[in-house]
Design an enzyme around this catalytic site. Structure first.
Site, PDB file in Angstrom:
ATOM      1  N   GLY A  48     -22.560 -76.555 -52.709  1.00 29.90           N
ATOM      2  CA  GLY A  48     -23.889 -75.824 -53.259  1.00 29.90           C
ATOM      3  C   GLY A  48     -24.445 -74.898 -52.252  1.00 29.90           C
ATOM      4  O   GLY A  48     -25.342 -73.848 -52.550  1.00 29.90           O
ATOM      5  N   GLU A 102     -28.943 -77.402 -46.853  1.00 29.37           N
ATOM      6  CA  GLU A 102     -28.732 -77.763 -48.299  1.00 29.37           C
ATOM      7  C   GLU A 102     -29.138 -76.964 -49.304  1.00 29.37           C
ATOM      8  O   GLU A 102     -29.909 -75.995 -49.059  1.00 29.37           O
ATOM      9  CB  GLU A 102     -29.317 -79.273 -48.436  1.00 29.37           C
ATOM     10  CG  GLU A 102     -28.742 -80.606 -48.522  1.00 29.37           C
ATOM     11  CD  GLU A 102     -27.899 -80.905 -49.688  1.00 29.37           C
ATOM     12  OE1 GLU A 102     -27.288 -79.883 -50.235  1.00 29.37           O
ATOM     13  OE2 GLU A 102     -27.850 -81.846 -50.138  1.00 29.37           O
ATOM     14  N   ASP A 106     -33.415 -83.569 -53.418  1.00 29.21           N
ATOM     15  CA  ASP A 106     -34.258 -84.029 -54.644  1.00 29.21           C
ATOM     16  C   ASP A 106     -34.534 -85.588 -54.398  1.00 29.21           C
ATOM     17  O   ASP A 106     -35.602 -85.576 -53.779  1.00 29.21           O
ATOM     18  CB  ASP A 106     -32.835 -84.047 -55.611  1.00 29.21           C
ATOM     19  CG  ASP A 106     -33.212 -84.531 -56.977  1.00 29.21           C
ATOM     20  OD1 ASP A 106     -33.953 -84.098 -57.591  1.00 29.21           O
ATOM     21  OD2 ASP A 106     -32.321 -85.240 -57.717  1.00 29.21           O
ATOM     22  N   LYS A 134     -37.555 -80.502 -54.140  1.00 24.82           N
ATOM     23  CA  LYS A 134     -38.107 -81.082 -55.503  1.00 24.82           C
ATOM     24  C   LYS A 134     -38.758 -82.426 -54.822  1.00 24.82           C
ATOM     25  O   LYS A 134     -38.555 -83.539 -55.279  1.00 24.82           O
ATOM     26  CB  LYS A 134     -36.984 -81.544 -56.359  1.00 24.82           C
ATOM     27  CG  LYS A 134     -37.172 -81.046 -57.910  1.00 24.82           C
ATOM     28  CD  LYS A 134     -36.115 -81.713 -58.837  1.00 24.82           C
ATOM     29  CE  LYS A 134     -35.162 -80.799 -59.123  1.00 24.82           C
ATOM     30  NZ  LYS A 134     -34.084 -81.178 -60.110  1.00 24.82           N
ATOM     31  N   VAL A 156     -32.203 -77.209 -61.934  1.00 24.69           N
ATOM     32  CA  VAL A 156     -31.917 -75.678 -61.847  1.00 24.69           C
ATOM     33  C   VAL A 156     -30.510 -75.575 -61.496  1.00 24.69           C
ATOM     34  O   VAL A 156     -29.776 -76.432 -60.924  1.00 24.69           O
ATOM     35  CB  VAL A 156     -32.764 -75.204 -60.546  1.00 24.69           C
ATOM     36  CG1 VAL A 156     -34.218 -75.471 -60.787  1.00 24.69           C
ATOM     37  CG2 VAL A 156     -32.463 -76.001 -59.188  1.00 24.69           C
ATOM     38  N   ARG A 168     -22.703 -71.649 -60.871  1.00 22.18           N
ATOM     39  CA  ARG A 168     -22.894 -71.456 -59.139  1.00 22.18           C
ATOM     40  C   ARG A 168     -22.921 -69.959 -58.927  1.00 22.18           C
ATOM     41  O   ARG A 168     -23.590 -69.793 -57.868  1.00 22.18           O
ATOM     42  CB  ARG A 168     -21.643 -72.216 -58.368  1.00 22.18           C
ATOM     43  CG  ARG A 168     -21.564 -73.593 -58.379  1.00 22.18           C
ATOM     44  CD  ARG A 168     -20.503 -74.287 -57.571  1.00 22.18           C
ATOM     45  NE  ARG A 168     -20.172 -75.604 -57.642  1.00 22.18           N
ATOM     46  CZ  ARG A 168     -20.778 -76.621 -57.186  1.00 22.18           C
ATOM     47  NH1 ARG A 168     -22.228 -76.518 -56.615  1.00 22.18           N
ATOM     48  NH2 ARG A 168     -20.760 -77.822 -57.417  1.00 22.18           N
TER      49      ARG A 168
HETATM   50  P1  IMP Z   1     -30.290 -86.306 -53.548  1.00 24.19           P
HETATM   51  O1  IMP Z   1     -29.422 -86.926 -52.665  1.00 24.19           O
HETATM   52  O2  IMP Z   1     -30.992 -86.820 -54.991  1.00 24.19           O
HETATM   53  O3  IMP Z   1     -31.289 -85.444 -52.671  1.00 24.19           O
HETATM   54  O4  IMP Z   1     -29.479 -84.900 -54.288  1.00 24.19           O
HETATM   55  C1  IMP Z   1     -29.220 -83.900 -53.620  1.00 24.19           C
HETATM   56  C2  IMP Z   1     -28.005 -83.302 -54.443  1.00 24.19           C
HETATM   57  O5  IMP Z   1     -28.170 -83.338 -55.923  1.00 24.19           O
HETATM   58  C3  IMP Z   1     -28.029 -81.678 -54.094  1.00 24.19           C
HETATM   59  O6  IMP Z   1     -27.200 -81.240 -52.916  1.00 24.19           O
HETATM   60  C4  IMP Z   1     -27.296 -81.334 -55.388  1.00 24.19           C
HETATM   61  O7  IMP Z   1     -26.152 -81.100 -55.332  1.00 24.19           O
HETATM   62  C5  IMP Z   1     -27.760 -82.289 -56.616  1.00 24.19           C
HETATM   63  N1  IMP Z   1     -28.914 -81.637 -57.145  1.00 24.19           N
HETATM   64  C6  IMP Z   1     -30.267 -82.247 -57.252  1.00 24.19           C
HETATM   65  N2  IMP Z   1     -31.047 -81.612 -58.153  1.00 24.19           N
HETATM   66  C7  IMP Z   1     -30.376 -80.661 -58.595  1.00 24.19           C
HETATM   67  C8  IMP Z   1     -30.554 -79.465 -59.534  1.00 24.19           C
HETATM   68  O8  IMP Z   1     -31.774 -79.273 -60.186  1.00 24.19           O
HETATM   69  N3  IMP Z   1     -29.572 -78.764 -59.891  1.00 24.19           N
HETATM   70  C9  IMP Z   1     -28.249 -78.867 -59.273  1.00 24.19           C
HETATM   71  N4  IMP Z   1     -28.217 -79.832 -58.515  1.00 24.19           N
HETATM   72  C10 IMP Z   1     -28.909 -80.580 -58.031  1.00 24.19           C
HETATM   73 MG    MG Z   2     -25.677 -80.741 -52.740  1.00 20.11          MG
END
Ligand code: IMP
Ligand code: MG
Length: 182
Positions: A48, A102, A106, A134, A156, A168
């Site tokens: 991403g 990144e 999230d 987020k 998103v 993407r």
């Molecule tokens: P985390 O480990 O929960 O912080 O997740 C991070 C990963 O989840 C990001 O690098 C994204 O690949 C994916 N992700 C989290 N939220 C979204 C979103 O709203 N859209 C697309 N991918 C997301």
């Molecule tokens: Mg990711």
């Protein structure tokens, strides 16, 4: 063939807004690392972050190198630090200043795990730059040093971010129409 733009409910950040924000972030990053006299190894998380990396590095005026990593969390595990490496770095991080790139932070688990891994492998320092943050979804205590934009608790897509590997390639960040999730 389907036109993916018709699945977008609203645009959150336009191509121009993203470009302008990347310019500002790049300047900040340049100034911060210039003070230390050491250029970071930029580590981008696949897949991403690729469009963001490409836009951002145009504005980092330091002799940086970059490398890629692909990680995923083990399914069903909630524990922190438990990530599976799909693709590891080609470069050693020992004694280097690492700037993780990144697309979106999230829950924060991914970035926290990679951060710990870098330090475990002997990185001198680790900072994080993310296009989107987020904070309302955070479950671990991580705060990226550089944030493009904060977003609400909404899924998103675009500018590298996907829904089931689609969307993407959109040049902006947007939200999908509700029927796309059904
Ligand atoms: P985390 O480990 O929960 O912080 O997740 C991070 C990963 O989840 C990001 O690098 C994204 O690949 C994916 N992700 C989290 N939220 C979204 C979103 O709203 N859209 C697309 N991918 C997301
Ligand atoms: Mg990711």
């Amino acid at each position: 063939m389907e036109n993916i733009e018709q699945d977008i409910k609203k645009v959150l950040f336009s191509e121009q807004q993203i470009a302008e924000r990347c310019e500002t972030l790049g300047k900040e990053i340049t100034e911060d690392y210039a003070k230390t006299g050491r250029a970071p190894l930029v580590v981008a998380l696949l897949r991403g972050s690729v469009p963001f990396l490409a836009e951002l590095i145009k504005h980092i005026h330091l002799d940086i190198q970059y490398d890629f990593m692909d990680v995923t969390s083990y399914e069903g595990t909630e524990s922190i630090g438990d990530i599976k490496i799909i693709k590891d770095l080609d470069t050693s991080v020992k004694d280097l200043d690492i700037l993780l790139v990144e697309d979106i932070v999230d829950t924060g688990k991914t970035i926290q795990s990679v951060n710990e891994l870098m330090l475990h492998k002997g990185a001198a320092s680790v900072k994080v730059v993310t296009l989107l943050d987020k904070p309302s979804r955070r479950v671990v205590d991580v705060k990226p040093e550089y944030v493009g934009f904060e977003v609400e608790n909404e899924f998103v897509v675009g500018f590298g971010m996907d829904f089931n590997q689609h969307f993407r390639c959109l040049p902006y960040v947007g939200v999908l129409k509700d029927e796309c999730y059904q």
